[in-house]
Motif scaffolding. Structure first.
Motif, mmCIF file in Angstrom:
data_model
loop_
_atom_site.group_PDB
_atom_site.id
_atom_site.type_symbol
_atom_site.label_atom_id
_atom_site.label_comp_id
_atom_site.label_asym_id
_atom_site.label_seq_id
_atom_site.Cartn_x
_atom_site.Cartn_y
_atom_site.Cartn_z
ATOM 1 N N ASP A 26 -52.010 58.684 93.778
ATOM 2 C CA ASP A 26 -53.008 58.092 92.872
ATOM 3 C C ASP A 26 -52.454 56.917 92.067
ATOM 4 O O ASP A 26 -53.211 56.031 91.671
ATOM 5 C CB ASP A 26 -53.567 59.155 91.920
ATOM 6 C CG ASP A 26 -54.744 59.904 92.546
ATOM 7 O OD1 ASP A 26 -55.097 59.573 93.691
ATOM 8 O OD2 ASP A 26 -55.290 60.815 91.901
ATOM 9 N N SER A 27 -51.157 56.923 91.805
ATOM 10 C CA SER A 27 -50.571 55.782 91.090
ATOM 11 C C SER A 27 -50.723 54.505 91.905
ATOM 12 O O SER A 27 -51.084 53.448 91.380
ATOM 13 C CB SER A 27 -49.091 56.037 90.792
ATOM 14 O OG SER A 27 -48.933 57.097 89.890
ATOM 15 N N GLU A 29 -52.975 54.113 94.284
ATOM 16 C CA GLU A 29 -54.418 53.881 94.353
ATOM 17 C C GLU A 29 -54.911 53.179 93.087
ATOM 18 O O GLU A 29 -55.676 52.206 93.160
ATOM 19 C CB GLU A 29 -55.149 55.215 94.536
ATOM 20 C CG GLU A 29 -56.659 55.138 94.467
ATOM 21 C CD GLU A 29 -57.268 54.289 95.570
ATOM 22 O OE1 GLU A 29 -58.300 53.644 95.301
ATOM 23 O OE2 GLU A 29 -56.719 54.248 96.685
ATOM 24 N N ASN A 30 -54.469 53.657 91.936
ATOM 25 C CA ASN A 30 -54.907 53.046 90.674
ATOM 26 C C ASN A 30 -54.452 51.596 90.560
ATOM 27 O O ASN A 30 -55.212 50.735 90.099
ATOM 28 C CB ASN A 30 -54.374 53.856 89.488
ATOM 29 C CG ASN A 30 -55.104 55.179 89.328
ATOM 30 O OD1 ASN A 30 -56.260 55.315 89.726
ATOM 31 N ND2 ASN A 30 -54.436 56.168 88.755
ATOM 32 N N ASN A 31 -53.227 51.339 90.965
ATOM 33 C CA ASN A 31 -52.744 49.956 90.919
ATOM 34 C C ASN A 31 -53.528 49.058 91.862
ATOM 35 O O ASN A 31 -53.791 47.890 91.567
ATOM 36 C CB ASN A 31 -51.253 49.915 91.266
ATOM 37 C CG ASN A 31 -50.373 50.421 90.142
ATOM 38 O OD1 ASN A 31 -50.682 50.195 88.970
ATOM 39 N ND2 ASN A 31 -49.309 51.116 90.459
ATOM 40 N N ARG A 33 -56.694 49.492 92.694
ATOM 41 C CA ARG A 33 -57.985 49.245 92.047
ATOM 42 C C ARG A 33 -57.851 48.230 90.916
ATOM 43 O O ARG A 33 -58.715 47.365 90.743
ATOM 44 C CB ARG A 33 -58.545 50.562 91.492
ATOM 45 C CG ARG A 33 -58.923 51.563 92.561
ATOM 46 C CD ARG A 33 -59.523 52.819 91.952
ATOM 47 N NE ARG A 33 -59.891 53.783 92.973
ATOM 48 C CZ ARG A 33 -60.558 54.899 92.735
ATOM 49 N NH1 ARG A 33 -60.926 55.198 91.489
ATOM 50 N NH2 ARG A 33 -60.863 55.734 93.713
ATOM 51 N N ASP A 34 -56.768 48.349 90.154
ATOM 52 C CA ASP A 34 -56.555 47.390 89.065
ATOM 53 C C ASP A 34 -56.518 45.967 89.593
ATOM 54 O O ASP A 34 -57.142 45.060 89.036
ATOM 55 C CB ASP A 34 -55.245 47.709 88.338
ATOM 56 C CG ASP A 34 -55.259 49.065 87.644
ATOM 57 O OD1 ASP A 34 -56.367 49.616 87.449
ATOM 58 O OD2 ASP A 34 -54.178 49.571 87.315
ATOM 59 N N ASP A 167 -53.470 56.685 81.051
ATOM 60 C CA ASP A 167 -53.156 57.447 82.260
ATOM 61 C C ASP A 167 -51.748 58.029 82.104
ATOM 62 O O ASP A 167 -50.789 57.292 81.864
ATOM 63 C CB ASP A 167 -53.207 56.524 83.484
ATOM 64 C CG ASP A 167 -53.133 57.282 84.792
ATOM 65 O OD1 ASP A 167 -52.314 58.211 84.893
ATOM 66 O OD2 ASP A 167 -53.891 56.936 85.722
ATOM 67 N N ARG A 174 -57.646 53.061 81.669
ATOM 68 C CA ARG A 174 -58.596 52.707 82.725
ATOM 69 C C ARG A 174 -59.982 53.292 82.498
ATOM 70 O O ARG A 174 -60.940 52.831 83.105
ATOM 71 C CB ARG A 174 -58.083 53.203 84.084
ATOM 72 C CG ARG A 174 -56.810 52.537 84.566
ATOM 73 C CD ARG A 174 -56.447 52.994 85.966
ATOM 74 N NE ARG A 174 -55.261 52.278 86.451
ATOM 75 C CZ ARG A 174 -54.017 52.690 86.275
ATOM 76 N NH1 ARG A 174 -53.803 53.833 85.639
ATOM 77 N NH2 ARG A 174 -52.995 51.978 86.734
ATOM 78 N N TYR A 220 -65.313 54.932 84.063
ATOM 79 C CA TYR A 220 -64.418 53.814 84.361
ATOM 80 C C TYR A 220 -64.781 52.601 83.499
ATOM 81 O O TYR A 220 -65.954 52.276 83.315
ATOM 82 C CB TYR A 220 -64.549 53.458 85.836
ATOM 83 C CG TYR A 220 -63.497 52.520 86.373
ATOM 84 C CD1 TYR A 220 -62.212 52.963 86.649
ATOM 85 C CD2 TYR A 220 -63.807 51.192 86.640
ATOM 86 C CE1 TYR A 220 -61.257 52.113 87.176
ATOM 87 C CE2 TYR A 220 -62.857 50.325 87.165
ATOM 88 C CZ TYR A 220 -61.583 50.797 87.431
ATOM 89 O OH TYR A 220 -60.643 49.945 87.945
ATOM 90 N N SER A 270 -55.824 48.096 82.414
ATOM 91 C CA SER A 270 -55.817 47.807 83.854
ATOM 92 C C SER A 270 -56.047 46.336 84.169
ATOM 93 O O SER A 270 -55.746 45.888 85.276
ATOM 94 C CB SER A 270 -56.876 48.653 84.558
ATOM 95 O OG SER A 270 -58.142 48.486 83.956
#
Length: 599
Positions: A26-27, A29-31, A33-34, A167, A174, A220, A270
């Protein structure tokens, strides 16, 4: 191999589905998306929100923090005069102070009626962090205690919580917590309450239905810009009249810290991870999202799984049907197309996974390359096992370059030149020397015949005791194959002189070659059973060559008429007449090779 390839591709796809569901990466994945979703938005009206910052200028002119409540009362009076739509105070005033100061603030807030104050939930952050890391398994984010405005102010004002959650994996903000419960009472967010007050004051209907939330009651944040994107003015400039009250007419005004030094009131977000954003700016972004119903909702897990499976199937058929170089280009193209689609879907209110599909594409590409390499390696080894002992290494390379595949049982009819060579005088020699010496001598002669065959691109068919069989023009086409066969035979004859002299000196007995060569059509291919097969040639052409070899005397190379006619301009040979050979009714003409006129 192809079936295994399908199974491995399915397995990789399944693994990515599982790790995306449990959030293993997920880290990443989150990056992803950012980087894809968080950017400065164009054509977004930020004029309806103004930040009144408690900045360094204000601290220098008004004095050290905290300020007398009269100061806040005067500011709110200014905003009342300017007919601000709603005022949100992002400063917790929990303790009572001087009575006259508290009364002044309470009285102005009561008269205005559109001021929202904060509530702070005290969470067990160790427990909360563990909950967030568990992802979809555990919900309910509630505090152990809360901090509210002092009693008098609390009674006459509305409030919402100002908690901002980072997070736990990387400390990035985020998402926003829509509400939490304390003592069975639901406390909405500061931002939500401000928008509801804005609806009351303006008469506009803003919120259309429920805000889409995750398992933890969060939604979000679509940041509108980097720190400093919203209009902001100095607290002191408003108080001193430098900024006229009319500037705030019909606007949402947020009052909060806008200087370094206020604890726990700036965050990495983010949209920009190398610069902190003040908490009051985070609230401005959230309010802007709510004002425009700009909510981003995760697509269902089923849709994510179906997308992953679709990409897995598409990747299998693409990457395994084309060359690695083209596969890499298509990998980049597929990734770009997916990212464009993801951003388009995001602009329409839905969030797709970003990193997990790209991880899948990359893994399947790498696997396809590895599979092709292993498959090629297996094919190379298979071809080498079949031909490596029969033909020269360069011939094996040509076979592989030509991608000669289906080497199963069966063959083809083609014209070849067949060479048989046998050692004359070997039996008497073997009776005079030790067995190990017999093997040593035989190996020397067979090495000579093999090297001669390979030198002229022939195929070593087999060893038959002390005899050798070779074919030319199979499995690959060989120009002037009759001449190549003759050259190989002449090379054997020349090489045998040294060995003959060595044996004569050592044992008093010499041996020499007898060689026969014939050219014609034969059936060539893998002949045998499913458990044991050899690459060989069969037919009358082969038999005739063997008969010529058996008819050859010591040191003699016999050519059939079919071979002689193809090479007569390049050799010197003597016609020996016709002979009767076993298995043939008619006589055959034979020639003895004396010399070769080419290099």
């Amino acid at each position: 191999m192809r079936t295994k390839n399908i199974y491995f591709s399915m397995f990789i796809t399944l693994v990515v589905v599982i790790i995306s569901f449990i959030g293993l990466f997920d880290s990443v994945e989150n990056n992803g998306r950012d980087s894809l979703f968080q950017y400065k938005k164009k054509n977004v009206d930020l004029q309806n929100i103004v930040i009144v910052g408690i900045d360094d200028k204000s601290l220098n002119n008004i004095g050290r923090w905290p300020w007398d409540r009269n100061v806040h009362a005067k500011l709110i009076q200014k905003l009342k005069e300017g007919e601000a739509a709603v005022v949100g105070v992002d400063v917790i005033l929990a303790e009572s102070s001087k009575k006259e100061s508290d009364d002044a603030l309470v009285n102005i807030v009561k008269s205005v009626g559109n001021v929202v104050f904060p509530v702070v939930g005290n969470f067990n952050y160790k427990k909360l962090s563990a909950q967030f890391k568990m992802g979809k398994i555990i919900g309910d984010v509630n505090p152990e205690s809360i901090i509210e405005s002092f009693e008098q102010l609390k009674k006459i004002s509305v409030a919402g919580h100002i908690n901002v959650f980072e997070d736990p994996k990387d400390g990035i903000v985020r998402s926003a917590l829509e509400s939490f419960k304390f003592n069975n009472k639901e406390i909405k967010s500061f931002d939500y309450v401000i928008v509801k007050e804005y609806e009351k004051r303006t008469g506009k209907k803003i919120l259309n239905g429920e805000i889409p939330k995750d398992f933890f009651n969060r939604y979000y944040i679509d940041f509108n810009g980097v720190p400093g994107a919203f209009n902001h003015v100095s607290y002191y400039d408003v108080l001193s009249g430098k900024v006229p009250p009319i500037y705030f007419k019909d606007k949402i005004v947020l009052i909060g810290p806008y200087a370094e030094g206020f604890p726990n009131d700036s965050f990495y977000t983010s949209i920009q991870k190398n610069a902190r954003m003040y908490g009051v700016e985070v609230h401005a972004n959230i309010i802007q999202n709510i004002l425009h119903n700009n909510f981003k909702q995760e697509v269902s897990e089923l849709i994510k799984i179906l997308i992953t499976i679709f990409l897995g199937i598409a990747s299998y058929f693409i990457f395994n049907k084309i060359t690695p170089k083209l596969s890499f280009i298509l990998l980049l193209l597929l990734s770009a197309i997916y990212l464009i689609i993801s951003r388009f879907v995001y602009s329409n209110g839905y969030i797709l996974n970003v990193a997990y599909p790209l991880i899948l594409l990359a893994l399947l590409y790498i696997f396809s390359i590895a599979y092709k390499y292993l498959n090629e390696f297996a094919e190379r080894r298979r071809v080498t096992n079949i031909f490596g002992k029969y033909v020269a290494p360069q011939v094996v390379d040509e076979i592989l370059k030509g991608e000669l595949k289906e080497m199963q049982l069966g063959g083809e009819k083609r014209e070849i030149s067949v060479l048989f060579v046998d050692i004359r005088g070997f039996t008497p020699l073997s009776e005079k020397v030790q067995p190990e010496q017999v093997v040593e001598i035989l190996n020397e002669y067979l090495t000579l015949t093999s090297e001669s065959i390979f030198k002229f691109r022939g195929t070593l068919d087999k060893f038959i005791g002390d005899a050798t069989m070779a074919i030319f023009n199979a499995p690959l086409d060989l120009e002037e194959h009759p001449l190549k066969a003759v050259q190989a035979a002449f090379e054997m004859k020349k090489g045998s002189e040294k060995l003959r002299k060595k044996l004569q000196d050592k044992f008093g007995i010499s041996v020499e070659f007898g060689i026969g060569i014939n050219t014609g059509y034969a059936v060539v291919g893998n002949i045998g059973s499913s458990t044991r097969m050899d690459y060989t040639a069969i037919g009358d052409t082969v038999n005739t060559s063997a008969r010529l070899e058996s008819s050859a005397k010591r040191g003699q190379i016999l050519l059939s008429a079919s071979t002689y006619e193809r090479v007569k301009d390049k050799i010197k040979a003597n016609y020996l007449g016709e002979i009767k050979v076993k298995g043939k009714e008619t006589m055959i003409s034979i020639y003895e090779l004396e010399d070769i006129n080419v290099d």
